[in-house]
Write a protein that holds these residues in place. Structure first.
Motif, mmCIF file in Angstrom:
data_model
loop_
_atom_site.group_PDB
_atom_site.id
_atom_site.type_symbol
_atom_site.label_atom_id
_atom_site.label_comp_id
_atom_site.label_asym_id
_atom_site.label_seq_id
_atom_site.Cartn_x
_atom_site.Cartn_y
_atom_site.Cartn_z
ATOM 1 N N VAL A 191 -8.407 14.180 -2.754
ATOM 2 C CA VAL A 191 -8.683 12.764 -2.988
ATOM 3 C C VAL A 191 -7.611 11.973 -2.246
ATOM 4 N N PHE A 192 -8.043 11.165 -1.276
ATOM 5 C CA PHE A 192 -7.105 10.481 -0.383
ATOM 6 C C PHE A 192 -7.135 8.966 -0.594
ATOM 7 N N LEU A 193 -5.971 8.357 -0.411
ATOM 8 C CA LEU A 193 -5.821 6.925 -0.614
ATOM 9 C C LEU A 193 -4.656 6.396 0.222
ATOM 10 N N LYS A 194 -4.594 5.080 0.336
ATOM 11 C CA LYS A 194 -3.482 4.416 1.024
ATOM 12 C C LYS A 194 -2.881 3.425 0.032
ATOM 13 N N THR A 195 -1.960 3.918 -0.781
ATOM 14 C CA THR A 195 -1.406 3.138 -1.880
ATOM 15 C C THR A 195 -0.165 2.361 -1.430
ATOM 16 N N ILE A 196 0.204 1.333 -2.192
ATOM 17 C CA ILE A 196 1.321 0.473 -1.808
ATOM 18 C C ILE A 196 2.168 0.123 -3.029
ATOM 19 N N LEU A 200 5.869 -4.973 -2.843
ATOM 20 C CA LEU A 200 5.399 -5.215 -1.479
ATOM 21 C C LEU A 200 3.997 -5.814 -1.496
ATOM 22 N N LEU A 201 3.136 -5.285 -2.347
ATOM 23 C CA LEU A 201 1.789 -5.834 -2.503
ATOM 24 C C LEU A 201 1.852 -7.316 -2.854
ATOM 25 N N CYS A 220 -2.571 -2.492 1.814
ATOM 26 C CA CYS A 220 -2.218 -1.104 1.551
ATOM 27 C C CYS A 220 -1.192 -0.614 2.567
ATOM 28 N N SER A 221 -0.745 0.611 2.398
ATOM 29 C CA SER A 221 0.201 1.230 3.326
ATOM 30 C C SER A 221 -0.519 1.734 4.574
ATOM 31 N N ASN A 222 0.262 2.263 5.502
ATOM 32 C CA ASN A 222 -0.309 2.794 6.744
ATOM 33 C C ASN A 222 -0.825 4.221 6.581
ATOM 34 N N GLU A 223 -0.120 5.021 5.753
ATOM 35 C CA GLU A 223 -0.439 6.446 5.647
ATOM 36 C C GLU A 223 -1.502 6.726 4.592
ATOM 37 N N SER A 224 -2.461 7.564 4.980
ATOM 38 C CA SER A 224 -3.438 8.070 4.029
ATOM 39 C C SER A 224 -2.943 9.419 3.521
ATOM 40 N N VAL A 225 -2.764 9.534 2.198
ATOM 41 C CA VAL A 225 -2.244 10.770 1.615
ATOM 42 C C VAL A 225 -3.128 11.193 0.452
ATOM 43 N N ALA A 277 6.101 -5.337 10.158
ATOM 44 C CA ALA A 277 5.852 -3.906 9.986
ATOM 45 C C ALA A 277 5.796 -3.552 8.502
ATOM 46 N N ILE A 278 4.859 -2.695 8.136
ATOM 47 C CA ILE A 278 4.750 -2.230 6.756
ATOM 48 C C ILE A 278 5.591 -0.961 6.614
ATOM 49 N N PRO A 279 6.526 -0.936 5.669
ATOM 50 C CA PRO A 279 7.401 0.242 5.502
ATOM 51 C C PRO A 279 6.601 1.513 5.226
ATOM 52 N N SER A 280 7.169 2.646 5.607
ATOM 53 C CA SER A 280 6.520 3.928 5.345
ATOM 54 C C SER A 280 6.395 4.146 3.836
ATOM 55 N N LEU A 281 5.486 5.010 3.451
ATOM 56 C CA LEU A 281 5.287 5.298 2.035
ATOM 57 C C LEU A 281 6.555 5.881 1.415
ATOM 58 N N LYS A 282 7.230 6.749 2.160
ATOM 59 C CA LYS A 282 8.465 7.346 1.654
ATOM 60 C C LYS A 282 9.525 6.273 1.395
#
Length: 303
Positions: A191-196, A200-201, A220-225, A277-282
């Protein structure tokens, strides 16, 4: 100073909106006794039955500039079981608020969802052929359509968020609580999502309001995880033992109401307008860690 009326102020997003928004004056609709005043910001708590007459009166008396609708029934299983309640909370009330806001020239912001199925991913705001797998997503999509038909100036936010809750625990907090207790937790690997992260939201929502944007925006964030990958990042950032999170397929949970496997949103439109720029999820999870560990940040704990 903007007079901002928030519906759903006791929820995860609503309570955080008051903590992190740059707007200073808030009037909140009280539907639960646990709402308390924030000591850092001017908050007026009102208790009233949501009706056309009552809301219209409040909007005029309090000279409201912005309505933020964070309310709704978000439990997918409950929506499936209580269809009428879901329709009332997820469709009727948002449409009522959007209508009144339009008539009075008030900015209306509605929080939607990412629980849609598309032919291609990530999902764009312009996708006209979204599919819904459950009552929750059907009602949220119907609500979007009704709001935009009722109020052409409305701002609709599709999102998925994590962070520190006040009254309601977030998905990230559920993971952390299990890790703290050294209790194993199963997380979906498919199950994949791009959460934030919530602060920041809220920052981006404020920016879109200030820029007088309208229509649908994916925030949302850039990365789909996968949910498992998300939990794995939390483990690493918080220095917990990764052996306590176990990958599982969503098909193994037989009693769940059907959900999308991929909820990844396309944030190209957002980045075009915020111009940053949107910060990385990490990096976002590292920021969240400060919210959990630094109790001196009163804005996160008093409200």
């Amino acid at each position: 100073m903007k007079n901002t009326l928030i519906f759903g102020a006791s929820g995860l997003l609503g309570s955080n909106y008051i903590n992190f928004s740059k707007f200073k004056k808030f009037i909140v609709h009280k539907n639960k006794n646990k709402i308390k005043k924030n000591l850092d910001k001017k908050i007026e708590v009102l208790k009233f039955k949501i009706s056309k007459k009552n809301v219209s009166k409040i909007l005029s008396q309090k000279k409201i500039d912005i309505i933020i609708n964070c309310s709704g029934l978000t439990n997918v299983e409950k929506c499936e079981k209580f269809v009428d309640k879901s329709f009332y909370l997820n469709v009727e009330i948002p449409n009522l608020l959007a209508n009144l806001a339009f008539k009075k020239g008030i900015k209306f912001v509605h929080i939607s969802t990412d629980h849609f199925v598309s032919r291609r991913y990530p999902i764009k705001e312009t996708d006209k052929k979204l599919k819904c797998l459950n009552i929750y997503s059907k009602h949220k999509l119907l609500s979007e359509k009704k709001i935009l038909k009722t109020n052409c100036n409305a701002l609709i936010i599709r999102t998925n968020f994590f962070g520190k809750g006040t009254y309601k625990k977030s998905f990230s907090e559920t993971i952390l609580n299990n890790l703290k207790k050294k209790t194993k937790i199963q997380l979906f690997k498919n199950v994949f999502l791009k959460t934030i992260n919530l602060p920041l939201l809220i920052k981006y929502i404020d920016l879109l309001i200030r820029k007088k944007k309208k229509g649908i925006f994916n925030v949302c964030s850039n990365e789909s995880v996968s949910k498992f990958q998300f939990g794995d990042i939390i483990c690493k950032v918080f220095n917990y033992n990764e052996n306590f999170i176990k990958p599982i397929s969503i098909e193994n949970k037989k009693n769940l109401v059907k959900r999308p496997h991929n909820m990844s949103l396309d944030n190209t439109k957002l980045k075009k307008y915020i111009k940053m720029a949107i910060p990385s999820l990490k990096k976002q999870i590292r920021t969240m860690r400060k919210d959990f560990t630094n109790e001196k940040k009163k804005k996160n704990t008093l409200w």
